[in-house]
Write a protein that holds these residues in place. Structure first.
Motif, PDB file in Angstrom:
ATOM      1  N   UNK A  34      24.156   2.274   9.872  1.00 41.62           N
ATOM      2  CA  UNK A  34      25.283   2.291  10.554  1.00 41.62           C
ATOM      3  C   UNK A  34      26.544   2.191   9.240  1.00 41.62           C
ATOM      4  N   UNK A  35      25.858   1.379   8.172  1.00 41.32           N
ATOM      5  CA  UNK A  35      27.087   1.249   6.900  1.00 41.32           C
ATOM      6  C   UNK A  35      27.091   2.537   6.355  1.00 41.32           C
ATOM      7  N   UNK A  36      26.322   3.313   6.160  1.00 37.50           N
ATOM      8  CA  UNK A  36      26.232   4.489   5.502  1.00 37.50           C
ATOM      9  C   UNK A  36      27.022   5.437   6.382  1.00 37.50           C
ATOM     10  N   UNK A  37      26.599   5.388   7.646  1.00 41.60           N
ATOM     11  CA  UNK A  37      27.463   6.409   8.573  1.00 41.60           C
ATOM     12  C   UNK A  37      28.972   6.108   8.636  1.00 41.60           C
ATOM     13  N   UNK A  38      29.289   4.945   8.686  1.00 39.20           N
ATOM     14  CA  UNK A  38      30.576   4.420   8.370  1.00 39.20           C
ATOM     15  C   UNK A  38      31.362   5.250   7.223  1.00 39.20           C
ATOM     16  N   UNK A  39      30.554   4.777   5.927  1.00 39.06           N
ATOM     17  CA  UNK A  39      31.024   5.224   4.628  1.00 39.06           C
ATOM     18  C   UNK A  39      31.231   6.645   4.825  1.00 39.06           C
ATOM     19  N   UNK A  40      30.347   7.604   5.427  1.00 37.61           N
ATOM     20  CA  UNK A  40      30.489   8.913   5.201  1.00 37.61           C
ATOM     21  C   UNK A  40      31.969   9.356   6.201  1.00 37.61           C
ATOM     22  N   UNK A  41      32.052   8.624   7.389  1.00 36.88           N
ATOM     23  CA  UNK A  41      33.175   9.083   8.365  1.00 36.88           C
ATOM     24  C   UNK A  41      34.332   8.832   7.538  1.00 36.88           C
ATOM     25  N   UNK A  42      34.673   7.506   6.734  1.00 42.56           N
ATOM     26  CA  UNK A  42      35.750   7.059   6.059  1.00 42.56           C
ATOM     27  C   UNK A  42      35.777   8.128   4.980  1.00 42.56           C
ATOM     28  N   UNK A  43      35.003   8.670   4.347  1.00 48.00           N
ATOM     29  CA  UNK A  43      34.801   9.438   3.058  1.00 48.00           C
ATOM     30  C   UNK A  43      35.362  10.908   3.428  1.00 48.00           C
ATOM     31  N   UNK A  44      34.909  11.461   4.793  1.00 51.92           N
ATOM     32  CA  UNK A  44      35.368  12.467   5.156  1.00 51.92           C
ATOM     33  C   UNK A  44      36.753  12.376   5.716  1.00 51.92           C
ATOM     34  N   UNK A  45      37.487  11.418   6.238  1.00 51.88           N
ATOM     35  CA  UNK A  45      38.624  11.240   6.617  1.00 51.88           C
ATOM     36  C   UNK A  45      39.785  10.988   5.439  1.00 51.88           C
ATOM     37  N   UNK A  46      39.124  11.103   4.158  1.00 49.95           N
ATOM     38  CA  UNK A  46      40.084  10.781   2.924  1.00 49.95           C
ATOM     39  C   UNK A  46      40.426  12.146   2.220  1.00 49.95           C
ATOM     40  N   UNK A  47      40.479  13.091   3.012  1.00 48.30           N
ATOM     41  CA  UNK A  47      40.643  14.455   2.520  1.00 48.30           C
ATOM     42  C   UNK A  47      41.802  14.610   1.862  1.00 48.30           C
ATOM     43  N   UNK A  48      41.520  15.153   0.525  1.00 45.77           N
ATOM     44  CA  UNK A  48      42.898  15.152  -0.462  1.00 45.77           C
ATOM     45  C   UNK A  48      43.802  16.560  -0.104  1.00 45.77           C
ATOM     46  N   UNK A  49      44.833  16.742  -1.027  1.00 46.54           N
ATOM     47  CA  UNK A  49      45.532  17.848  -0.656  1.00 46.54           C
ATOM     48  C   UNK A  49      44.936  19.089  -1.568  1.00 46.54           C
ATOM     49  N   UNK A  50      45.177  20.299  -1.066  1.00 45.70           N
ATOM     50  CA  UNK A  50      44.436  21.409  -1.848  1.00 45.70           C
ATOM     51  C   UNK A  50      44.793  21.729  -3.329  1.00 45.70           C
ATOM     52  N   UNK A  51      46.116  20.932  -4.044  1.00 36.45           N
ATOM     53  CA  UNK A  51      46.126  21.325  -5.249  1.00 36.45           C
ATOM     54  C   UNK A  51      45.457  20.107  -6.132  1.00 36.45           C
ATOM     55  N   UNK A  52      44.513  19.207  -5.637  1.00 36.45           N
ATOM     56  CA  UNK A  52      44.008  18.078  -6.391  1.00 36.45           C
ATOM     57  C   UNK A  52      43.157  18.626  -7.740  1.00 36.45           C
ATOM     58  N   UNK A  53      43.670  18.172  -8.844  1.00 35.94           N
ATOM     59  CA  UNK A  53      43.099  18.653 -10.055  1.00 35.94           C
ATOM     60  C   UNK A  53      41.906  17.837 -10.779  1.00 35.94           C
ATOM     61  N   UNK A  95      27.720  14.707   0.694  1.00 40.39           N
ATOM     62  CA  UNK A  95      29.167  14.556   0.241  1.00 40.39           C
ATOM     63  C   UNK A  95      29.939  15.277   1.495  1.00 40.39           C
ATOM     64  N   UNK A  96      31.255  14.940   1.646  1.00 40.11           N
ATOM     65  CA  UNK A  96      31.944  15.143   2.865  1.00 40.11           C
ATOM     66  C   UNK A  96      32.189  16.983   2.777  1.00 40.11           C
ATOM     67  N   UNK A  97      32.452  17.556   4.001  1.00 42.26           N
ATOM     68  CA  UNK A  97      32.689  18.902   3.963  1.00 42.26           C
ATOM     69  C   UNK A  97      33.708  19.425   3.270  1.00 42.26           C
TER      70      UNK A  97
END
Length: 635
Positions: free
Chosen positions: A337-356, A368-370
């Motif tokens: 459940x900890x790994x699942x939570x980590x992935x969901x949080x990571x998925x929700x931290x989607x950056x903007x399209x111009x990230x370098x 890795x997130x989608x």
């Protein structure tokens, strides 16, 4: 900026340019004009260090005159400095009474040096309080007190420094930033980082209306911010790392000019109940839409993906560099459940399209997130990717990473990969592999034509580097010595080789010099068993090697040769025929001296000769590092 060289931003310009933006533009022009070189930048792409060519320095000195900058001793020379603007004082005795200093009306910058230390390696005198004369220097714009180990007192008379723009009290034992500092209304930089005893900032700081950089990072006793901190509307950088600050006012979301925020190692992220104790949580970042660089660690404490989504990273269109870090649990294992939570949080931290730039550390999810897949369209402009200790259990790099269309730099560390396919990257120029304990193979499924720089460290199972036709820079550290021998067989375009801490390497393979015609720089450091250059039938082994050190060994086009901390190095090549060589550095290789049959200073084609045992023999100092060595060709 600190010394008033920048023109005031025009009010007619549509885009509000800051002094920092104008300064960056000035530097870019000078760099492109070859005025400066050796430029290094920080995470904000701000220039931190650079160097000026001697000829440019001499020209500048001739143009501005000798009143612009002067180096003097306190004894006997201070009286002649009344017109100087920037003064380097060599403290061969205590500073005189303030009268002589008050005559230097135009003084803008003071640097205090101890005797017998160069400007680049200065150590500061034991100043406990700011000398009284300093506060009478009304034109002073930069005051640097950093690393003053005994400095604790700041006088109230500092209010006289009405032009001061830069104040640095970092690395000092001060316990409090005095309230009087807030009267310095022209101050743009206030730096108190790494003041280990600092407990208190001024209660109110709104008077510092022009402040753009307020650095109090790495102050572990500091647990609260000024009450009106959110009124510093010109702030571009907030670094709370290494502090005990637990509460960030909700009004801080109104600091719209922020470009850099770092919460790494901050108590804000150490509370088990919330991720960021910004009243409501990490979503307080939602309105900071001018951010250019953002670093968040301790993300394992973010329990609800909704909070992560509320931070609205995707909406921060100015964001070009993002650091996301988790911290390993003490046991090194995590529940499902900890790994699942980590992935969901990571998925929700989607950056903007111009990230370098994207740096990810200690993410324990299985995948890795989608939004990291090129098909998502999110990372189409990504140029730098760093993954450290992520996705443990995977044996191959996800194919999606190889498809990032603009990726130029890939840094992998502490990954569980056994085989790394480095083919298919369309634009990859730099690859860094560190602490890859299971990595046994580098391969490529499709041609890799762009890679120029390859750094490999602590990858003990790797023994072969495939042929990389464009590779020019190679650094190997703490690897199997067989990996070094593979270089001579597979690489032909290298210009720069650095070898460090390769324990079993007894002889540097001559095949590297024979097969790499354009090699310019060879640096060998901390190789404890290295005895010299050699050749044998089976280059994978150190046995039955024929040592080479006579004129038959030729360095070809080599420009720089360095040996340092190689205690059993016995023989140098006969360098008298190496006429392309311009720089020779030898440090802490004690057996070399006994084997030399000629004077290294007789190599007239050298421009730089830094050799510790010659310097000691000539009683010109006892160097402990190459920085302490002097150029013996110019003595």
């Amino acid at each position: 900026m600190a010394e008033g060289f920048l023109l005031q931003p025009s009010n007619n310009v549509e885009n509000d340019c800051t002094f920092e933006d104008i300064g960056d533009e000035y530097f870019e022009i000078l760099i492109w004009s070859s005025f400066f070189d050796g430029v290094k930048k920080n995470e904000l792409d701000d220039i931190t260090t650079f160097k000026m060519h001697d000829l440019v320095h001499d020209l500048a000195q001739a143009v501005v005159g000798y009143h612009e900058c002067s180096i003097v001793k306190v004894s006997g020379q201070l009286e002649k400095s009344s017109e100087v603007r920037r003064l380097n004082i060599i403290m061969d005795k205590d500073l005189p009474a303030s009268k002589s200093m008050r005559r230097i009306k135009k003084l803008r910058t003071i640097i205090v040096l101890e005797p017998n230390h160069s400007l680049d390696r200065r150590r500061f005198t034991n100043i406990q309080e700011l000398p009284g004369f300093v506060t009478s220097l009304h034109n002073l714009q930069r005051l640097d007190l950093n690393h003053r180990r005994y400095f604790t007192t700041f006088p109230d008379s500092v209010t006289g420094l009405e032009c001061l723009r830069f104040l640095d009290m970092s690395f000092t034992p001060i316990e409090k930033v005095p309230d009087v500092v807030t009267s310095l209304r022209n101050l743009r930089t206030l730096d108190v980082n790494t003041c280990k005893k600092l407990k208190i900032l001024p209660e109110y700081v709104a008077g510092l209306k022009n402040l753009s950089l307020f650095n109090f990072s790495n102050c572990p006793l500091l647990d609260s911010l000024p009450k009106d901190f959110a009124e510093l509307y010109q702030l571009r950088s907030v670094d709370l790392s290494g502090t005990a600050i637990k509460v960030l006012s909700e009004s801080c979301a109104n600091l719209y000019n922020l470009e850099y925020v770092n919460f790494g190692g901050c108590a804000l992220l150490k509370e088990s109940s919330t991720s960021l104790k910004c009243n409501d949580g990490i979503e307080e970042l939602a309105n900071l839409n001018f951010l250019e660089v953002l670093a968040i660690s301790d993300l394992q404490n973010v329990k609800d993906p909704v909070d992560a989504e509320g931070a609205n990273l995707e909406g921060k269109q100015n964001l070009h560099s993002l650091v996301l870090g988790w911290v390993e649990s003490g046991s090194g294992t995590m529940r499902w459940d900890q790994k699942s939570c980590n992935f969901q949080v990571f998925e929700a931290l989607q950056p903007p399209t111009d990230l370098r730039k994207l740096y990810i550390g200690n993410f324990k999810g299985w995948e890795l997130p989608t939004w990291m897949c090129p098909s998502s369209g999110t990372l189409l402009n990504l140029e730098e990717l760093l993954l450290r200790n992520c996705c443990q259990g995977i044996e191959h790099l996800p194919a999606a990473i190889r498809q990032l269309p603009r990726l130029r730099s890939l840094d992998l560390g502490k990954m569980s990969l056994m085989s790394l396919d480095i083919g298919g990257f369309p634009t990859l120029i730099q690859l860094n592999l560190a602490d890859m304990l299971f990595l046994q193979e580098l391969c490529f499924s499709s041609p890799l034509s762009c890679l120029r720089d390859l750094m490999i460290s602590d990858c003990k199972r790797l023994i072969e580097i495939p042929s990389l036709p464009s590779l020019t820079f190679l650094a190997l550290e703490n690897v199997d010595h067989k990996l070094v021998f593979s270089v001579g067989r597979s690489q032909t375009s290298l210009t720069h080789i650095v070898l460090k801490n390769i324990e079993e390497l007894k002889y540097f393979p001559i095949s590297i010099l024979e097969n790499i015609c354009d090699l310019r720089i060879l640096v060998i450091r901390n190789c404890n068993q290295l005895e010299g250059f050699g050749v044998n039938g089976d280059e994978n082994e150190n046995e039955n090697v024929v040592a080479l050190y006579g004129p038959e060994l030729y360095g070809g086009s080599l420009h720089k040769l360095e040996f340092s901390y190689c205690p059993v190095l016995k023989f140098l090549p006969d360098l008298r025929g190496w006429t392309s060589l311009r720089e020779l550095n030898i440090l802490n290789c004690p057996q070399v001296k006994e084997s030399l049959t000629y004077d290294l200073k007789s190599l007239s084609f050298l421009q730089y000769l830094l050799v510790d045992f010659i310097q000691r023999a000539e009683q010109r100092g006892d160097p402990s590092s190459l920085d302490d060595c002097i150029n013996l060709m110019h003595m």
